[in-house]
Motif scaffolding. Structure first.
Motif, PDB file in Angstrom:
ATOM      1  N   MET A  64      60.700 -17.243  77.628  1.00 54.77           N
ATOM      2  CA  MET A  64      59.545 -16.699  78.345  1.00 54.77           C
ATOM      3  C   MET A  64      58.296 -16.730  77.482  1.00 54.77           C
ATOM      4  O   MET A  64      57.206 -17.036  77.958  1.00 54.77           O
ATOM      5  CB  MET A  64      59.857 -15.272  78.777  1.00 54.77           C
ATOM      6  N   ALA A 121      49.454 -19.124  78.915  1.00 51.36           N
ATOM      7  CA  ALA A 121      48.868 -18.273  79.954  1.00 51.36           C
ATOM      8  C   ALA A 121      47.470 -17.827  79.544  1.00 51.36           C
ATOM      9  O   ALA A 121      47.137 -17.765  78.359  1.00 51.36           O
ATOM     10  CB  ALA A 121      49.764 -17.059  80.202  1.00 51.36           C
ATOM     11  N   ASP A 122      46.687 -17.518  80.556  1.00 54.11           N
ATOM     12  CA  ASP A 122      45.284 -17.140  80.357  1.00 54.11           C
ATOM     13  C   ASP A 122      45.195 -15.633  80.120  1.00 54.11           C
ATOM     14  O   ASP A 122      44.618 -14.881  80.894  1.00 54.11           O
ATOM     15  CB  ASP A 122      44.519 -17.557  81.628  1.00 54.11           C
ATOM     16  N   ILE A 123      45.807 -15.199  79.012  1.00 56.73           N
ATOM     17  CA  ILE A 123      45.916 -13.761  78.761  1.00 56.73           C
ATOM     18  C   ILE A 123      44.601 -13.222  78.203  1.00 56.73           C
ATOM     19  O   ILE A 123      43.969 -13.879  77.365  1.00 56.73           O
ATOM     20  CB  ILE A 123      47.070 -13.502  77.762  1.00 56.73           C
ATOM     21  N   PRO A 124      44.161 -12.032  78.656  1.00 57.94           N
ATOM     22  CA  PRO A 124      42.917 -11.460  78.125  1.00 57.94           C
ATOM     23  C   PRO A 124      42.991 -11.299  76.609  1.00 57.94           C
ATOM     24  O   PRO A 124      44.060 -11.007  76.065  1.00 57.94           O
ATOM     25  CB  PRO A 124      42.827 -10.102  78.814  1.00 57.94           C
ATOM     26  N   PHE A 179      45.045  -8.720  74.540  1.00 56.74           N
ATOM     27  CA  PHE A 179      46.483  -8.635  74.762  1.00 56.74           C
ATOM     28  C   PHE A 179      47.240  -9.851  74.257  1.00 56.74           C
ATOM     29  O   PHE A 179      48.442  -9.951  74.440  1.00 56.74           O
ATOM     30  CB  PHE A 179      46.757  -8.427  76.253  1.00 56.74           C
ATOM     31  N   ILE A 226      51.145  -8.748  74.206  1.00 56.83           N
ATOM     32  CA  ILE A 226      51.744  -9.125  75.483  1.00 56.83           C
ATOM     33  C   ILE A 226      53.257  -9.269  75.320  1.00 56.83           C
ATOM     34  O   ILE A 226      54.011  -9.022  76.266  1.00 56.83           O
ATOM     35  CB  ILE A 226      51.095 -10.419  76.039  1.00 56.83           C
ATOM     36  N   LEU A 286      58.688  -4.570  80.238  1.00 59.76           N
ATOM     37  CA  LEU A 286      59.047  -4.888  81.624  1.00 59.76           C
ATOM     38  C   LEU A 286      60.499  -5.343  81.700  1.00 59.76           C
ATOM     39  O   LEU A 286      61.208  -5.023  82.659  1.00 59.76           O
ATOM     40  CB  LEU A 286      58.112  -5.959  82.191  1.00 59.76           C
ATOM     41  N   LEU A 303      62.625  -2.399  81.681  1.00 65.25           N
ATOM     42  CA  LEU A 303      62.600  -1.810  83.028  1.00 65.25           C
ATOM     43  C   LEU A 303      63.633  -2.496  83.913  1.00 65.25           C
ATOM     44  O   LEU A 303      64.371  -1.845  84.661  1.00 65.25           O
ATOM     45  CB  LEU A 303      61.197  -2.019  83.598  1.00 65.25           C
ATOM     46  N   ARG A 353      36.662  -8.929  83.224  1.00 66.34           N
ATOM     47  CA  ARG A 353      36.824 -10.181  82.483  1.00 66.34           C
ATOM     48  C   ARG A 353      35.655 -11.130  82.738  1.00 66.34           C
ATOM     49  O   ARG A 353      35.705 -12.291  82.334  1.00 66.34           O
ATOM     50  CB  ARG A 353      38.137 -10.861  82.875  1.00 66.34           C
ATOM     51  N   ARG A 409      34.603 -12.626  85.450  1.00 66.81           N
ATOM     52  CA  ARG A 409      34.889 -13.780  86.306  1.00 66.81           C
ATOM     53  C   ARG A 409      34.301 -13.487  87.671  1.00 66.81           C
ATOM     54  O   ARG A 409      34.078 -12.322  88.013  1.00 66.81           O
ATOM     55  CB  ARG A 409      36.399 -13.980  86.439  1.00 66.81           C
ATOM     56  N   PHE A 449      50.007  -0.397  89.021  1.00 57.72           N
ATOM     57  CA  PHE A 449      50.854  -0.973  87.967  1.00 57.72           C
ATOM     58  C   PHE A 449      51.098  -2.453  88.237  1.00 57.72           C
ATOM     59  O   PHE A 449      51.026  -3.284  87.332  1.00 57.72           O
ATOM     60  CB  PHE A 449      52.187  -0.222  87.925  1.00 57.72           C
ATOM     61  N   ILE A 492      49.009  -4.298  85.378  1.00 67.18           N
ATOM     62  CA  ILE A 492      49.886  -4.616  84.245  1.00 67.18           C
ATOM     63  C   ILE A 492      50.727  -5.857  84.508  1.00 67.18           C
ATOM     64  O   ILE A 492      50.762  -6.775  83.689  1.00 67.18           O
ATOM     65  CB  ILE A 492      50.760  -3.388  83.912  1.00 67.18           C
ATOM     66  N   HIS A 531      47.508  -8.878  85.949  1.00 64.39           N
ATOM     67  CA  HIS A 531      46.291  -9.282  85.256  1.00 64.39           C
ATOM     68  C   HIS A 531      46.387  -9.253  83.750  1.00 64.39           C
ATOM     69  O   HIS A 531      45.627  -9.956  83.083  1.00 64.39           O
ATOM     70  CB  HIS A 531      45.104  -8.459  85.753  1.00 64.39           C
ATOM     71  N   LEU A 532      47.318  -8.473  83.169  1.00 61.70           N
ATOM     72  CA  LEU A 532      47.453  -8.549  81.714  1.00 61.70           C
ATOM     73  C   LEU A 532      47.985  -9.915  81.309  1.00 61.70           C
ATOM     74  O   LEU A 532      47.790 -10.358  80.184  1.00 61.70           O
ATOM     75  CB  LEU A 532      48.396  -7.459  81.200  1.00 61.70           C
ATOM     76  N   TYR A 533      48.637 -10.601  82.227  1.00 64.29           N
ATOM     77  CA  TYR A 533      49.162 -11.929  81.921  1.00 64.29           C
ATOM     78  C   TYR A 533      48.180 -13.029  82.312  1.00 64.29           C
ATOM     79  O   TYR A 533      48.512 -14.200  82.231  1.00 64.29           O
ATOM     80  CB  TYR A 533      50.491 -12.136  82.652  1.00 64.29           C
ATOM     81  N   GLY A 534      46.998 -12.646  82.791  1.00 61.44           N
ATOM     82  CA  GLY A 534      45.998 -13.657  83.119  1.00 61.44           C
ATOM     83  C   GLY A 534      45.840 -13.904  84.600  1.00 61.44           C
ATOM     84  O   GLY A 534      45.203 -14.876  84.995  1.00 61.44           O
ATOM     85  N   TYR A 573      50.214 -16.872  86.348  1.00 61.04           N
ATOM     86  CA  TYR A 573      50.706 -16.692  84.980  1.00 61.04           C
ATOM     87  C   TYR A 573      51.721 -15.558  84.847  1.00 61.04           C
ATOM     88  O   TYR A 573      52.409 -15.467  83.847  1.00 61.04           O
ATOM     89  CB  TYR A 573      49.545 -16.411  84.026  1.00 61.04           C
ATOM     90  N   PRO A 611      54.857 -13.532  84.652  1.00 65.38           N
ATOM     91  CA  PRO A 611      56.274 -13.920  84.609  1.00 65.38           C
ATOM     92  C   PRO A 611      57.144 -13.044  85.498  1.00 65.38           C
ATOM     93  O   PRO A 611      58.217 -13.469  85.895  1.00 65.38           O
ATOM     94  CB  PRO A 611      56.644 -13.725  83.144  1.00 65.38           C
ATOM     95  N   PHE A 612      56.696 -11.818  85.809  1.00 68.94           N
ATOM     96  CA  PHE A 612      57.481 -10.924  86.655  1.00 68.94           C
ATOM     97  C   PHE A 612      56.766 -10.761  87.990  1.00 68.94           C
ATOM     98  O   PHE A 612      55.536 -10.714  88.036  1.00 68.94           O
ATOM     99  CB  PHE A 612      57.644  -9.553  86.004  1.00 68.94           C
ATOM    100  N   VAL A 636      57.758  -5.234  90.176  1.00 70.12           N
ATOM    101  CA  VAL A 636      57.499  -4.387  89.015  1.00 70.12           C
ATOM    102  C   VAL A 636      56.969  -3.041  89.477  1.00 70.12           C
ATOM    103  O   VAL A 636      57.451  -1.978  89.055  1.00 70.12           O
ATOM    104  CB  VAL A 636      56.504  -5.064  88.051  1.00 70.12           C
TER     105      VAL A 636
END
Lengths: 211, 372
Positions: free
Chosen positions: A174, A181-184, A187, A192, A199, A202, B65, B67, B104, B108, B111-114, B118, B120-121, B126
């Motif tokens: 993963m 990925a376009d991560i901020p 993070f 991340i 997660l 979880l 961000r 955008r 959440f 989380i 948008h934390l993943y972009g 992007y 993954p979950f 979630v």
């Protein structure tokens, strides 16, 4: 006089084997899924975050850790039962176990260096770092705290290692994807990774109650 | 004559993200109608709250961000997440449960993943799991179906439902709301949950006694219609070629096979028949709206078959032997976690190359091509 229904050893054996097998399955499911060392007990997070950037390295690390963990669980049981307990030195077990683990790791290092020089170079600094993998010491200490038998200790170590390997390998696949990925900005990298691990933990809560 | 030169790809699919998402929203309608018919206005109110929260979160994060917000809101992906959360949460759940789940999910898990593409979950799952783990009481209180209510009671109307959801503190409303939460006539454990704790009854006896199964033979009153509604929507999406058949078919077959293998004809420790597992809980919603998510599932056809089948197996394992009565969300998250690994080993063959095998480097296939 004697109760004729008393089971003889020959009758007892298959039932006994079935019971043992069931017990071992429960230990394996418990350590791999329900009480996963990384995602449920949060042990061994340093290699989990450190060696999970590439899948192939993670697979190498996972197999080395599996080897070390099983061997360390067994040898720490032996040291505890045959050396520390007869001499009344169980208060020294943390130090003794660390020594045992360091020896096992050194042995593994020499073994991998001779058998697979490529893997040895890929793992590099991480191989000695298995010594500091808290899951290894955690398993040894939990085994003595719960006074598990020889077979149980070994199996517990093996199961813990399989659980660690499963999670480490899936996580590294993963993370390879997360690199594109376009991560901020704030993070990126380890942050991340920690969120992903959260997660995943979880998701692993779903296994609660299986055993 | 000058020929127009363009770079590849030369074939364009007509499907934009916006179109796919709108079709998905459309396809939830039959299931939503069934839910509202049997359980009242709760699901609709959930969806409205979740949608407002999702759009607000999406807009906030995207503008943080720097955008263009409208560009991201326009693709409806946040709305789809919101609608799925609204459908999955119990009708008449307190408003803050919906808000927490949606926030959440969007902030989380997405948008934390972009942002979209992007994550993954699956964001909706979630969000659902977070509130399920955090607020078990609110999440396991499910209103009973209309047909199960005793004479003189009916499912709450729209205004009453809104009062219950927002927990207004008027004296009349208070008494209603406390009555609503305390009287067993209005709420019950879901059919899967009550089947699991069947107090040592044979399955047949249980079917005759439990109110859910008196009203509905296969999977509990109302639930079978909800699931058939989502199945209809799913078939529409398949017909529209929004997704391929692999993952949902693999998941449903694996679940049926597991249920069939483990069904002992209905003893007191029976794990439930295949028809119950297929038509109860979130099975169909999961199979057609969650498992088919193109971002979080495996990519290739083989990969999707494996991915779907393992989800089916996990759903059955957790439903039958775990603590949680339903397991779609957990199974999906677990397999989301495994999806990149499945992809790694199910790479499809590139046109003009040999199959990329385990441990075989790309250069070896290049060499064999040169030999030919």
């Amino acid at each position: 006089m004697f109760d004729n229904s008393f089971p003889t050893a020959a009758v007892q054996a298959p039932q006994y084997t079935a019971k043992i097998m069931q017990e071992f399955t429960v230990i394996l499911i418990s350590t791999i899924l329900v009480n996963n060392f990384v995602l449920a007990q949060f042990l061994g997070l340093c290699p989990f975050m450190g060696v999970s950037n590439k899948l192939e390295t993670a697979i190498g690390m996972a197999s080395a850790t599996t080897f070390v963990l099983t061997l360390a669980a067994i040898s720490s049981y032996l040291v505890n039962t045959w050396i520390l307990m007869p001499l009344g030195l169980t208060y020294l077990k943390t130090i003794a176990f660390i020594l045992v683990i360091a020896v096992v790791v050194q042995f593994t290092k020499m073994f991998i260096e001779k058998t697979s020089p490529l893997l040895y170079r890929v793992l590099g600094v991480f191989l000695p770092l298995i010594t500091t993998n808290c899951a290894v010491l955690g398993v040894a200490l939990q085994n003595t705290a719960k006074s598990r038998s020889f077979m149980e200790s070994g199996l517990y170590g093996f199961g813990a290692a399989l659980g660690f390997s499963l999670v480490l390998i899936l996580f590294s696949a993963m993370r390879e994807r997360l690199t594109v990925a376009d991560i901020p900005m704030p993070f990126q990298g380890a942050a991340i990774g920690m969120i992903t691990a959260g997660l995943a933990a979880l998701a692993f809560m779903g296994f609660a109650g299986l055993v | 004559m000058a020929l127009l030169r363009t770079t590849s790809p030369h074939l364009h699919g007509p499907q934009t993200t916006q179109h796919v998402m709108q079709q998905l929203l459309l396809a939830t309608v039959p299931g939503l109608i069934a839910l509202s018919w049997h359980f009242g206005w709760g699901s609709l109110i959930n969806i409205v709250i979740a949608s407002c929260t999702a759009l607000a979160c999406e807009a906030t994060i995207v503008s943080l961000r720097k955008r263009p917000a409208w560009f991201y809101l326009r693709d409806c992906s946040a709305l789809v997440t919101a609608v799925l959360i609204g459908l999955a949460l119990p009708p008449l759940a307190p408003w803050w449960v919906v808000v927490v789940a949606t926030t959440f999910a969007i902030v989380i898990a997405k948008h934390l993943y972009g942002g979209m593409g992007y994550n993954p979950f699956n964001p909706a799952m979630v969000g659902y799991v977070v509130v399920l783990v955090s607020f078990p009481v609110e999440m396991t209180t499910w209103p009973v179906a209309q047909s199960m209510l005793p004479d003189g009671l009916s499912t709450p109307g729209l205004w009453e439902s809104i009062q219950v959801v927002f927990q207004f503190s008027g004296s009349a409303v208070d008494s209603y709301s406390s009555a609503y939460h305390s009287i067993d006539a209005y709420t019950a454990a879901t059919p899967l949950d009550s089947f699991k704790h069947n107090n040592g009854l044979l399955a047949e006896q249980f079917y005759d006694q439990d109110a859910w199964f008196v009203g509905g033979r296969w999977a509990g009153a109302g639930w079978e219609w909800v699931n058939l509604g989502f199945l209809t929507g799913g078939c529409y999406l398949l017909y529209q070629r929004i997704f391929t058949w692999h993952a949902p078919v693999a998941m449903l077959s694996a679940l049926s096979i597991m249920a069939w293998l483990n069904f002992d004809g209905g003893s007191s420790v029976s794990n439930g028949s295949a028809s119950m597992h297929l038509l109860s809980g979130a099975t169909m919603l999961g199979a057609f709206f969650i498992v088919t998510d193109p971002v979080t599932s495996a990519v290739s056809h083989t990969g999707r078959l494996i991915y779907g089948a393992l989800i089916g197996v996990l759903i059955f394992v957790i439903r039958a032997w775990g603590n949680y009565p339903d397991a779609v969300a957990f199974a999906v998250l677990l397999m989301n976690f495994a999806a990149p690994f499945i992809d790694y080993y199910t790479l499809p063959r590139t046109y003009g190359h040999e199959k990329y095998g385990l441990g075989k480097k790309a250069s070896t296939s290049q060499q064999s091509l040169d030999k030919d």
